[in-house]
Design a protein around this motif. Structure first.
Motif, short mmCIF file in Angstrom:
data_model
loop_
_atom_site.label_atom_id
_atom_site.label_comp_id
_atom_site.label_asym_id
_atom_site.label_seq_id
_atom_site.Cartn_x
_atom_site.Cartn_y
_atom_site.Cartn_z
N PRO A 54 0.81 -1.24 0.00
CA PRO A 54 0.00 0.00 0.00
C PRO A 54 0.84 1.27 0.00
O PRO A 54 0.34 2.33 -0.43
N ASN A 55 2.07 1.21 0.45
CA ASN A 55 2.92 2.40 0.46
C ASN A 55 3.78 2.50 -0.80
O ASN A 55 4.68 3.33 -0.87
N PRO A 58 1.17 2.17 -7.25
CA PRO A 58 0.38 1.06 -7.79
C PRO A 58 0.94 0.48 -9.09
O PRO A 58 0.94 -0.74 -9.28
N SER A 61 3.88 -1.55 -8.25
CA SER A 61 3.48 -2.77 -7.54
C SER A 61 2.96 -3.82 -8.50
O SER A 61 3.35 -4.99 -8.46
#
Length: 409
Positions: A54-55, A58, A61
């Motif tokens: 989440p950090n 996106p 990721s």
């Protein structure tokens, strides 16, 4: 009495031996082990991934984690099937390095960066192991040292969690030690496997040379025997023919000689074919019946069993040559006999006469009748020929197959 013995040719019989250690097998085993541990450590890092992504940006990721998993899957598949293993392991090592270098730039909030181990740390050792498998020893060594140091440097930066230098050094040194141990062990196993491969290649080359030499020697013995038995004997008989009966016999021998030469050219030996001992005894009896002087044949002691065709041909030709030698050199109107006894494991063919005999050591080396047509011919198929003779005491030629242990009967 003087004895002459032909020592049988010892031809090693190879058997298929599975090589327990080779470079290909060692590399495959290491590759599969690394891939298996890579999957295990990747599963272990899932909780950290779920907590830390989440950090992260996106796009990074999705792209990086997806590529990471795809590279690991590709590595596992190539290792399982044993094809493109180096490509798979190098791919994973490169993807890991790219993920490591781009990690600080994908962090959204450095203040929220984890202080505990980042999820890439779980597969750091696996990446170094895969680099060892896919790269050469020098590049793998550089990878093993440089990549953990990069991880340690990132860890002390704010996006990397801002850990202490001590913690960063401990993580890096631990990864370097573990990766170095894997690299050293892999190098040792590869060197050992390469040594085995070289030794095996050398042994196969020497064995192939020995087989070729044996084939050449067997061919020489066969050719010498054919020349003596068929051609030279015929020429000598023709030269000595001084009567119509002798000339007719010489002509008959010439026809047989041409037939032997034609068969030697057109017929290939059948390595797996066998013939019964009884059939061999019948052939010897038929050959004895066709000679110009009588030869008593005793085959009552013939046992059961079958022998290779090559062995039967060698024993038959040697026995016939012994009978022909007796007719040519033992004198006329002497007692001659041929005894065949035993079976496939202890066959003995004895050809003898009560003629003038001879001194074996006095036979010129250029005379091939005894040395090539009898002694070497029987020895070439693993048998032994014993000649017992003396001047004035007759001659007995004993053909043994297989050769008696100790070289004599």
């Amino acid at each position: 009495m003087a004895d002459a013995l032909a020592t049988p040719a010892e031809v090693p019989r190879g058997r298929a031996v599975r090589n327990p250690l080779s470079l290909v097998r060692v590399t495959t085993a290491i590759a599969r082990t690394a891939a298996g541990f890579g999957i295990a450590f990747m599963l272990q890092s899932i909780p950290a991934i779920v907590e830390q992504l989440p950090n992260m940006h996106p796009v990074w990721s999705i792209a990086m984690v997806g590529t990471f998993v795809a590279a690991l899957t590709f590595t596992a598949v190539t290792s399982a099937f044993g094809r493109w293993m180096r490509t798979g392991h190098v791919t994973f090592a490169v993807v890991y390095l790219v993920a490591l270098l781009s990690w600080p730039f994908a962090v959204l909030d450095p203040a929220e960066a984890p202080t505990q181990s980042y999820w890439l740390y779980y597969t750091l050792t696996i990446a170094t192991a895969m680099a060892t498998v896919g790269l050469g020893i020098r590049l793998a060594t550089v990878y093993v040292v440089v990549v953990p140091l990069i991880y340690g440097l990132i860890r002390i930066t704010p996006p990397g969690g801002g850990v202490s230098i001590t913690q960063s050094v401990l993580d890096s040194v631990y990864a370097i030690i573990l990766g170095g141990a894997i690299t050293i062990l892999t190098a040792i196993l590869r060197n050992a496997a390469s040594s085995v491969d070289r030794a095996q290649a050398t042994a196969l080359e020497r064995y192939g040379h020995a087989v070729r030499q044996h084939a050449i020697e067997a061919e020489r013995v066969q050719v010498d025997a054919i020349v003596h038995d068929s051609v030279l004997t015929t020429l000598l008989s023709a030269a000595r023919a001084d009567s119509a009966e002798a000339k007719e016999l010489a002509a008959h021998m010439a026809g047989n000689a041409i037939g032997h030469l034609r068969e030697a050219v057109t017929e290939a030996p059948q390595g797996d074919a066998e013939v019964s001992v009884a059939a061999l005894a019948n052939r010897i009896a038929d050959a004895a019946a066709a000679l110009s002087e009588p030869v008593r044949v005793d085959a009552d002691g013939v046992g059961f069993g079958r022998i290779p065709v090559a062995v039967a041909e060698a024993l038959y030709s040697a026995a016939v040559q012994a009978m022909v030698n007796s007719l040519q050199h033992a004198g006329g109107h002497v007692d001659r006999w041929a005894v065949i006894r035993g079976g496939a494991d202890d066959l003995v063919i004895e050809v003898g006469d009560r003629g003038v005999g001879f001194e074996p050591d006095a036979v010129p080396t250029e005379r091939l009748g005894v040395r090539v047509s009898i002694l070497e011919r029987v020895a070439s198929v693993g048998g032994a020929a014993v000649i017992d003779t003396a001047v004035g005491g007759g001659t007995v030629v004993a053909l043994h197959w297989p050769a008696p242990k100790g070289g004599r009967s």
